[in-house]
Motif scaffolding. Structure first.
Motif, PDB file in Angstrom:
ATOM      1  N   GLN A 151       0.833  -1.204   0.000  1.00  0.00           N
ATOM      2  CA  GLN A 151       0.000   0.000   0.000  1.00  0.00           C
ATOM      3  C   GLN A 151       0.867   1.254   0.000  1.00  0.00           C
ATOM      4  N   LEU A 152       1.935   1.235   0.779  1.00  0.00           N
ATOM      5  CA  LEU A 152       2.850   2.373   0.787  1.00  0.00           C
ATOM      6  C   LEU A 152       3.508   2.570  -0.578  1.00  0.00           C
ATOM      7  N   ARG A 153       3.960   1.479  -1.168  1.00  0.00           N
ATOM      8  CA  ARG A 153       4.595   1.574  -2.479  1.00  0.00           C
ATOM      9  C   ARG A 153       3.630   2.147  -3.511  1.00  0.00           C
ATOM     10  N   ARG A 154       2.412   1.644  -3.503  1.00  0.00           N
ATOM     11  CA  ARG A 154       1.419   2.109  -4.479  1.00  0.00           C
ATOM     12  C   ARG A 154       1.105   3.588  -4.269  1.00  0.00           C
ATOM     13  N   LEU A 155       1.007   4.011  -3.001  1.00  0.00           N
ATOM     14  CA  LEU A 155       0.703   5.405  -2.718  1.00  0.00           C
ATOM     15  C   LEU A 155       1.826   6.322  -3.205  1.00  0.00           C
ATOM     16  N   ILE A 156       3.073   5.940  -2.996  1.00  0.00           N
ATOM     17  CA  ILE A 156       4.194   6.756  -3.483  1.00  0.00           C
ATOM     18  C   ILE A 156       4.106   6.935  -4.995  1.00  0.00           C
ATOM     19  N   THR A 157       3.856   5.844  -5.695  1.00  0.00           N
ATOM     20  CA  THR A 157       3.735   5.908  -7.162  1.00  0.00           C
ATOM     21  C   THR A 157       2.584   6.797  -7.588  1.00  0.00           C
ATOM     22  N   GLU A 158       1.439   6.662  -6.902  1.00  0.00           N
ATOM     23  CA  GLU A 158       0.265   7.457  -7.259  1.00  0.00           C
ATOM     24  C   GLU A 158       0.461   8.939  -6.941  1.00  0.00           C
ATOM     25  N   VAL A 159       1.094   9.237  -5.815  1.00  0.00           N
ATOM     26  CA  VAL A 159       1.319  10.630  -5.427  1.00  0.00           C
ATOM     27  C   VAL A 159       2.222  11.329  -6.434  1.00  0.00           C
ATOM     28  N   ILE A 160       3.307  10.680  -6.826  1.00  0.00           N
ATOM     29  CA  ILE A 160       4.227  11.298  -7.783  1.00  0.00           C
ATOM     30  C   ILE A 160       3.552  11.483  -9.137  1.00  0.00           C
ATOM     31  N   ALA A 161       2.760  10.489  -9.556  1.00  0.00           N
ATOM     32  CA  ALA A 161       2.060  10.601 -10.846  1.00  0.00           C
ATOM     33  C   ALA A 161       1.038  11.732 -10.809  1.00  0.00           C
ATOM     34  N   ALA A 162       0.269  11.815  -9.713  1.00  0.00           N
ATOM     35  CA  ALA A 162      -0.763  12.849  -9.614  1.00  0.00           C
ATOM     36  C   ALA A 162      -0.138  14.237  -9.513  1.00  0.00           C
ATOM     37  N   ALA A 163       1.029  14.321  -8.870  1.00  0.00           N
ATOM     38  CA  ALA A 163       1.689  15.618  -8.722  1.00  0.00           C
ATOM     39  C   ALA A 163       2.202  16.154 -10.050  1.00  0.00           C
ATOM     40  N   SER A 164       2.348  15.282 -11.032  1.00  0.00           N
ATOM     41  CA  SER A 164       2.841  15.696 -12.346  1.00  0.00           C
ATOM     42  C   SER A 164       1.732  16.272 -13.218  1.00  0.00           C
ATOM     43  N   GLU A 165       0.475  16.121 -12.782  1.00  0.00           N
ATOM     44  CA  GLU A 165      -0.659  16.601 -13.572  1.00  0.00           C
ATOM     45  C   GLU A 165      -0.845  18.105 -13.376  1.00  0.00           C
ATOM     46  N   PRO A 166      -1.278  18.823 -14.406  1.00  0.00           N
ATOM     47  CA  PRO A 166      -1.491  20.279 -14.275  1.00  0.00           C
ATOM     48  C   PRO A 166      -2.573  20.587 -13.239  1.00  0.00           C
ATOM     49  N   ALA A 167      -2.383  21.665 -12.496  1.00  0.00           N
ATOM     50  CA  ALA A 167      -3.379  22.086 -11.503  1.00  0.00           C
ATOM     51  C   ALA A 167      -3.184  23.570 -11.227  1.00  0.00           C
ATOM     52  N   ASP A 168      -4.309  24.280 -10.965  1.00  0.00           N
ATOM     53  CA  ASP A 168      -4.170  25.690 -10.607  1.00  0.00           C
ATOM     54  C   ASP A 168      -3.693  25.799  -9.166  1.00  0.00           C
ATOM     55  N   ALA A 169      -3.402  27.007  -8.730  1.00  0.00           N
ATOM     56  CA  ALA A 169      -2.763  27.201  -7.431  1.00  0.00           C
ATOM     57  C   ALA A 169      -3.617  26.687  -6.283  1.00  0.00           C
ATOM     58  N   ILE A 170      -4.919  26.970  -6.314  1.00  0.00           N
ATOM     59  CA  ILE A 170      -5.795  26.542  -5.217  1.00  0.00           C
ATOM     60  C   ILE A 170      -5.904  25.031  -5.189  1.00  0.00           C
ATOM     61  N   GLU A 171      -6.120  24.423  -6.346  1.00  0.00           N
ATOM     62  CA  GLU A 171      -6.234  22.961  -6.418  1.00  0.00           C
ATOM     63  C   GLU A 171      -4.934  22.293  -5.986  1.00  0.00           C
ATOM     64  N   ALA A 172      -3.820  22.870  -6.405  1.00  0.00           N
ATOM     65  CA  ALA A 172      -2.524  22.287  -6.062  1.00  0.00           C
ATOM     66  C   ALA A 172      -2.312  22.305  -4.554  1.00  0.00           C
ATOM     67  N   ARG A 173      -2.671  23.403  -3.911  1.00  0.00           N
ATOM     68  CA  ARG A 173      -2.469  23.507  -2.463  1.00  0.00           C
ATOM     69  C   ARG A 173      -3.349  22.505  -1.722  1.00  0.00           C
ATOM     70  N   LEU A 174      -4.601  22.392  -2.146  1.00  0.00           N
ATOM     71  CA  LEU A 174      -5.504  21.444  -1.496  1.00  0.00           C
ATOM     72  C   LEU A 174      -5.046  20.006  -1.725  1.00  0.00           C
ATOM     73  N   LYS A 175      -4.633  19.713  -2.949  1.00  0.00           N
ATOM     74  CA  LYS A 175      -4.187  18.359  -3.268  1.00  0.00           C
ATOM     75  C   LYS A 175      -2.924  18.006  -2.498  1.00  0.00           C
ATOM     76  N   ALA A 176      -2.007  18.954  -2.376  1.00  0.00           N
ATOM     77  CA  ALA A 176      -0.759  18.702  -1.662  1.00  0.00           C
ATOM     78  C   ALA A 176      -1.023  18.382  -0.194  1.00  0.00           C
ATOM     79  N   ALA A 177      -1.921  19.146   0.440  1.00  0.00           N
ATOM     80  CA  ALA A 177      -2.253  18.880   1.842  1.00  0.00           C
ATOM     81  C   ALA A 177      -2.899  17.512   2.000  1.00  0.00           C
ATOM     82  N   ALA A 178      -3.751  17.146   1.044  1.00  0.00           N
ATOM     83  CA  ALA A 178      -4.421  15.835   1.108  1.00  0.00           C
ATOM     84  C   ALA A 178      -3.420  14.702   0.908  1.00  0.00           C
TER      85      ALA A 178
END
Length: 315
Positions: A151-178
């Motif tokens: 589960q940890l391995r999968r989450l690391i992969t998913e977090v890095i992949a999702a962080a590479s997707e375009p996002a506006d400033a508000i969405e990026a901040r909320l997503k990063a905290a989550a």
């Protein structure tokens, strides 16, 4: 060290290295000193900065590592791959679902015989009151469940992949905290699934690591002088056998093989700064038989010492 909340988030940076001389760890909170076991590498580090934590994914190369965490941090690490050759961590080598943790100033060492992939999540400030294992001067290792590790391995992969997707400033901040909360939750689950394991007793016993660190410090004082096991043992109040057993356990090789590898690597680092001569550099690290030194150097790095020096002077 802190994370600047005004810095761009959800923008992972990738660092690639094909030259062992140029490799630098990009995990800022972790001071890493290494001795390579190969001359050609294909290393990669992906670093993602989130509010209050950094996530790193590293494709490493065979090496010996001594590392120390910066103050006021908590670091959690685990392998991202499976291999028939386990990593030797703080003197223990087991093929298990393992997770390691260290807090401000904590140290660890590894012996990595083959290319491996691993992840680190570094929280700043230190994480407290979550029921995670307490650490002191060194990192601790624990055996968790295979499910929790996956589960940890999968989450690391998913977090890095999702962080590479375009996002506006508000969405990026909320997503990063989550994302940070998800990482905390997954690590909670991994530590909740820890099982008692006899093999973790020795690497978690700081007395054994302290003995080795004392040996390492004494050996590092003057690598240009001959090292005699009897003198080292007498200075530390240990038996010669204890010295050799400790080095074998924590370095994965004999004392004299490790010293030779370490000296060759230090010679190379010095040559890359363009000193006056190969001879003076070799002598400074205890190599008096220059023809034997040159052969060992060429076998290890694929070029002669003079070629290394000439290349350094051209740059």
């Amino acid at each position: 060290m802190g994370i600047d909340d005004r810095a761009p988030m959800l923008a992972p940076r990738t660092y690639r290295f094909t030259d062992v001389d140029e490799f630098r760890s990009s995990i800022r909170a972790l001071n890493v000193e290494f001795t390579p076991l190969v001359r050609k590498i294909a290393a990669e580090q992906v670093i993602l900065n989130l509010p209050g934590c950094n996530v790193s994914f590293t494709k490493a190369f065979p090496r010996v590592i001594d590392a120390q965490l910066a103050p006021n941090c908590t670091a959690v690490g685990f392998l991202m791959d499976d291999h028939e050759v386990p990593v030797r961590f703080n003197g223990a080598q087991r093929d298990r679902a393992a997770i390691v943790i260290g807090s401000g100033g904590g140290a660890y060492n590894t012996f990595e015989e083959v290319e491996r992939q691993f992840a680190f999540v570094v929280f700043t400030p230190e994480v407290k009151d979550r029921g995670w294992p307490e650490t002191k001067a060194s990192f601790r290792i624990a055996e968790t469940s295979t499910v929790a590790l996956h589960q940890l391995r999968r989450l690391i992969t998913e977090v890095i992949a999702a962080a590479s997707e375009p996002a506006d400033a508000i969405e990026a901040r909320l997503k990063a905290a989550a994302m940070r909360q998800s990482l905390l939750g997954a690590i909670d689950a991994a530590f909740a699934a820890v099982v008692p394991a006899r093999w973790t007793v020795r690497p978690n016993d700081e007395r054994h690591l302290k003995i080795f660190q004392n040996i390492r410090a004494l050996l590092s004082d003057d690598l240009g002088q001959p090292i005699y096991s009897e003198q080292v043992a007498r200075k530390l109040g240990l038996s010669v056998r204890s010295i050799h057993d400790a080095v074998q356990r924590y370095r994965g090789m004999s004392l004299h093989r490790y010293l030779r590898l370490r000296r060759l690597w230090l010679v190379r680092k010095r040559l890359l700064t363009g000193p006056e001569s190969v001879k003076s550099t070799a002598l400074a690290f205890g190599f008096w038989h220059l023809s034997d030194f040159s052969k060992s150097y060429r076998d290890r790095f694929g070029e002669t010492p003079s070629e290394t020096l000439e290349r350094a002077r051209r740059t």
